[in-house]
Design a protein around this motif. Structure first.
Motif, PDB file in Angstrom:
ATOM      1  N   THR A  23      41.816  34.009  33.332  1.00 16.56           N
ATOM      2  CA  THR A  23      42.902  33.001  33.504  1.00 16.56           C
ATOM      3  C   THR A  23      43.720  33.108  34.901  1.00 16.56           C
ATOM      4  O   THR A  23      43.157  34.109  35.577  1.00 16.56           O
ATOM      5  CB  THR A  23      43.992  33.137  32.513  1.00 16.56           C
ATOM      6  N   GLU A  45      43.857  28.826  31.555  1.00 20.10           N
ATOM      7  CA  GLU A  45      42.194  28.976  31.682  1.00 20.10           C
ATOM      8  C   GLU A  45      42.165  28.233  33.103  1.00 20.10           C
ATOM      9  O   GLU A  45      42.787  27.548  33.499  1.00 20.10           O
ATOM     10  CB  GLU A  45      41.833  27.814  30.699  1.00 20.10           C
ATOM     11  N   SER A  66      37.352  35.854  24.706  1.00 21.62           N
ATOM     12  CA  SER A  66      37.066  34.975  25.846  1.00 21.62           C
ATOM     13  C   SER A  66      35.446  34.682  25.786  1.00 21.62           C
ATOM     14  O   SER A  66      34.695  35.436  25.251  1.00 21.62           O
ATOM     15  CB  SER A  66      37.495  35.233  27.270  1.00 21.62           C
TER      16      SER A  66
END
Length: 520
Positions: free
Chosen positions: A322, A339, A366
């Motif tokens: 991120t 993101e 993730s």
């Protein structure tokens, strides 16, 4: 089949497109793209001359310098796998990594030969003539410049695919032994392209490399600029001094730096003379590895008037996950952002693998294009870190109603001190090796300079007089077993019945952390 070029392949193209443009610079040297490419090709032929080819590993034990960047580039061109080792580690720690990685050659900076020489006989896979030293010549090593001199400067003949392994990077594990993280070329290519676009970098940018090149941050945020055709000024991580960094920014007209909160704290506390340095060339800043307090953010923004501040979240395994952008810095304080561009690869799951509702805490998973492949020789550890294709670094977090993510806790009580990840179990093992120690728990407590300082909470064996064991005794025990950044900054002695535990006897680190945070 057409595919994106890796860093080494793209550098070859950049050596034609930007032949006379500075690629790498340090305090006393400057090399253009064309010059660097020729040096890298000679190095590549030198490594292959040792009998190293695609899939073989070369370990590097070096602080930031031009030569370590050349090694990354040469391995990218040949398919040889580079094994960067944290230069703060001590001999036994280095020995474990080199042997675990099956490295067949090693390149060492001159200031670290004293760490390597005593363990050479234990490095089973490296022949005596496969050691290279950068800097001053040393017995038992090939001199780097001699090693590359005389080799052809044409491109090495090697077929390197995007999915091939480029880097085997070791990260601390909860067992106390580091884990080898296998990273492909394509995971780095994805980062360069996504972040280059998302953060607005281009071939006019000039990066000051301060973060250690044995860390994932630098293999991302330094090599991104060489991929795009920008320039990089290389500065030793061990030599970080805020006044000197500001002098370089002013003299070189640097446009980007990636730093940790500890670095920023040092910069913000320079004297008035250094505060007057012209840092107006900086247009983008990154802060990573630890959260930044709102007050510090405001001070950073004021100190660098033309810069946009970004915060990034990721890990050696996950890569980049991120980013918190400049426009959100003051309204989403504490957030790790959203993101990256072109990705939607984050889940927050409970212990059963179910997605948690917005605002509730779970484990962050993730599955993005910068993800690693697997842990080296550790299939069970790899499997335990994944749910299907989704990886977790063990961080607990939440997502708010606007889609911003927040780290709430580190599942395994990891300590981040000066940008380095330290797991308590490794430190506890060293502290516990003292003959008088009964039990030990290591926690991270807030520290103005380091972000967190390592504190060892110690209980002594029955019958041991507390006055007979000092903090200095514990520190001396750790000094033989741990790198400096892993050693406790403080030792607290308590009684056995004061150590908080579960019904099964497991120490409750969180309760200890709360106890001593509240007492400070």
């Amino acid at each position: 089949m057409a595919h994106w070029m890796n860093l080494g392949q793209q550098f070859k193209v950049n050596a034609k497109r930007h032949a006379d443009k500075p690629a790498l610079k340090d305090q006393g040297r400057s090399f253009t793209y064309a010059e660097t490419n020729r040096r890298v090709n000679r190095l590549a032929h030198g490594l292959m001359g040792l009998g190293l080819f695609k899939g073989d590993k070369v370990a590097v034990f070096m602080d930031n310098c031009i030569e370590i960047i050349e090694l990354y580039l040469a391995t990218a061109k040949t398919g040889i796998i580079i094994v960067p080792i944290n230069f703060r580690l001590v001999g036994p720690e280095v020995e474990y990594i080199v042997n675990n990685a099956d490295a067949k050659a090693m390149v060492v900076q001159d200031q670290f030969t004293g760490v390597i020489d005593p363990i050479k006989t234990n490095l089973a896979n490296i022949p005596a003539h496969h050691y290279v030293v950068v800097g001053e010549e040393a017995d038992g090593y090939n001199a780097y410049e001699t090693f590359i001199a005389g080799n052809p400067d044409d491109e090495p003949d090697a077929a390197v695919a995007p999915a091939d392994t480029w880097i085997l990077m070791y990260t601390s594990g909860t067992t106390g032994k580091p884990k080898g993280v296998i990273r492909s070329h394509e995971s780095h290519i994805a980062f360069y392209l996504i972040n280059g676009l998302d953060m607005g970098f281009n071939d006019h940018d000039y990066c000051l490399n301060v973060m250690p090149l044995c860390h994932i941050n630098s293999t991302f945020y330094t090599f991104l600029f060489l991929y795009l055709g920008g320039s990089v000024y290389v500065h030793p991580a061990l030599a970080f001094r805020a006044p000197e960094v500001l002098r370089i920014v002013e003299a070189e007209r640097i446009t980007f730096i990636s730093l940790i909160p500890t670095h920023y704290n040092l910069i913000l506390n320079v004297d008035e003379k250094d505060r007057r340095r012209d840092v107006g060339s900086i247009r983008k800043l990154l802060c990573s590895s630890a959260p930044v307090r709102r007050k510090m953010k405001r001070e950073i923004i004021d100190f660098f008037p033309n810069a946009e501040l970004y915060e990034g979240y990721g890990s050696t395994e996950a890569g980049s996950v991120t980013v918190l952008k400049p426009e959100d810095q003051m309204t989403k304080t504490g957030s790790i952002g959203r993101e990256l561009l072109g990705t939607d690869f984050i889940k927050i799951l409970d212990d059963r693998g179910n997605a948690v509702p917005t605002g509730e805490v779970g484990e962050i998973y993730s599955c993005g294009p910068t993800l690693f492949d697997e842990y080296y020789k550790l299939p069970e550890k790899t499997a335990a870190s994944f749910k299907g294709d989704w990886f977790s670094a063990g961080d607990m977090g939440m997502r708010d109603e606007n889609g911003y993510y927040y780290i709430v806790d580190r599942k395994d009580n990891m300590i981040i001190t000066g940008g380095e990840n330290v797991y308590p179990s490794e430190v506890e093992e060293a502290v516990g090796s003292h003959e008088c120690v009964f039990d030990c728990a290591c926690i991270g407590l807030p520290d103005e300079k380091w972000g967190e300082k390592i504190v060892a909470v110690v209980t002594l064996k029955e019958g041991i007089d507390g006055s007979s064991v000092s903090e200095a005794d514990i520190q001396a025990c750790c000094r033989e077993r741990l790198a400096g950044y892993k050693r406790p900054k403080e030792v607290i002695f308590i009684k056995n019945d004061e150590m908080p535990r579960t019904t099964t006897g497991k120490i409750l680190h969180r309760k200890l952390k709360d106890r001593y945070e509240n007492s400070n």
